[in-house]
Design a protein around this motif. Structure first.
Motif, short mmCIF file in Angstrom:
data_model
loop_
_atom_site.label_atom_id
_atom_site.label_comp_id
_atom_site.label_asym_id
_atom_site.label_seq_id
_atom_site.Cartn_x
_atom_site.Cartn_y
_atom_site.Cartn_z
N GLN A 133 -54.11 8.34 114.68
CA GLN A 133 -54.66 7.85 115.54
C GLN A 133 -56.29 8.43 115.46
OE1 GLN A 133 -53.48 7.49 119.56
NE2 GLN A 133 -54.84 5.86 120.39
N ALA A 134 -57.17 7.09 114.42
CA ALA A 134 -58.48 7.19 115.34
C ALA A 134 -59.15 6.04 116.10
CB ALA A 134 -59.07 6.47 113.69
N PRO A 135 -60.22 7.23 116.31
CA PRO A 135 -60.53 6.76 118.03
C PRO A 135 -61.19 5.56 117.80
CG PRO A 135 -61.98 9.04 117.26
CD PRO A 135 -60.85 8.14 116.01
N GLY A 136 -60.44 4.63 119.35
CA GLY A 136 -61.20 3.19 118.91
C GLY A 136 -60.35 2.33 118.47
N ASN A 137 -59.15 3.29 117.61
CA ASN A 137 -58.34 2.54 117.22
C ASN A 137 -55.88 2.53 117.58
OD1 ASN A 137 -60.20 2.30 115.29
ND2 ASN A 137 -59.35 2.68 113.74
N GLN A 138 -55.71 2.10 117.09
CA GLN A 138 -54.75 2.10 117.88
C GLN A 138 -53.35 3.03 116.92
OE1 GLN A 138 -52.22 -2.08 118.27
NE2 GLN A 138 -52.57 -2.59 120.42
N ARG A 139 -52.71 3.88 117.41
CA ARG A 139 -51.70 4.71 116.17
C ARG A 139 -51.36 4.08 115.83
NH1 ARG A 139 -47.91 9.50 119.41
NH2 ARG A 139 -49.79 9.77 120.58
N GLU A 140 -51.41 4.19 114.07
CA GLU A 140 -50.64 3.44 113.37
C GLU A 140 -49.48 4.72 112.72
OE1 GLU A 140 -52.83 2.60 110.14
OE2 GLU A 140 -53.93 3.85 109.69
N LEU A 141 -48.96 3.70 111.85
CA LEU A 141 -47.18 4.50 111.32
C LEU A 141 -47.97 5.47 109.94
CD1 LEU A 141 -44.54 6.01 110.64
CD2 LEU A 141 -43.96 3.45 109.69
N VAL A 142 -48.43 6.05 109.10
CA VAL A 142 -48.97 6.43 108.64
C VAL A 142 -47.64 6.80 107.02
CG1 VAL A 142 -49.86 8.21 106.67
CG2 VAL A 142 -50.48 8.02 108.57
N ALA A 143 -46.20 7.39 107.37
CA ALA A 143 -45.44 7.51 106.47
C ALA A 143 -44.14 8.19 107.10
CB ALA A 143 -45.28 7.89 104.78
N ASP A 144 -43.38 7.85 106.80
CA ASP A 144 -41.83 7.31 107.16
C ASP A 144 -41.13 8.49 106.36
OD1 ASP A 144 -40.68 5.04 109.09
OD2 ASP A 144 -40.91 5.53 106.57
N ILE A 145 -39.41 9.27 106.28
CA ILE A 145 -38.52 9.79 105.36
C ILE A 145 -37.68 9.36 105.87
CG2 ILE A 145 -39.17 12.10 105.46
CD1 ILE A 145 -38.70 11.72 102.91
#
Length: 120
Positions: A38-50
């Motif tokens: 999560q970057a400032p001002g942005n929504q949390r986003e999935l980067v990667a999963d396993i």
């Protein structure tokens, strides 16, 4: 179940960092593990999963630069981040989908975030 992440920091563009996250506590089994950011001002986003079997998914913006892996024996997930860009700057959160032996129910658990800052 608790998650402890490490490995964040400050790096120049083009550099690399490796994040680690270890699950501990009353773990029955762990299904998926992964990383959000999560970057400032942005929504949390999935980067990667396993998945527990090793199959992985990446958000398009990191595919080819980031590699997720896990050590099931150590209940640990890693995120190798190469060719970092300023837009990768964010707080990175690890999570796991697990069954705790105290409840025998499946739910998601989250670690405290670790800051990754990429300077231009």
């Amino acid at each position: 179940v608790q998650l402890q992440a490490s490995g964040g920091g400050l790096v120049q563009a083009g550099g690399s960092l490796r994040l680690s996250c270890t699950a501990s506590g009353s773990i029955g089994s762990i299904n998926a593990m992964g990383w959000y950011r999560q970057a400032p001002g942005n929504q949390r986003e999935l980067v990667a999963d396993i998945a527990s079997g090793g199959s992985s998914n990446y958000v398009d913006s990191v595919a080819g630069r980031f590699t997720i892996s896990r050590d099931n024996g150590k209940n640990t997930v890693y995120l190798q981040m190469n060719s970092l860009k300023p837009e990768d700057t964010a707080v990175y959160y690890c999570y796991c989908n697990a069954v705790a032996i105290t409840t025998w129910r499946t739910r998601e658990y989250w670690g405290l975030g670790t800051q990754v800052t990429v300077s231009s």
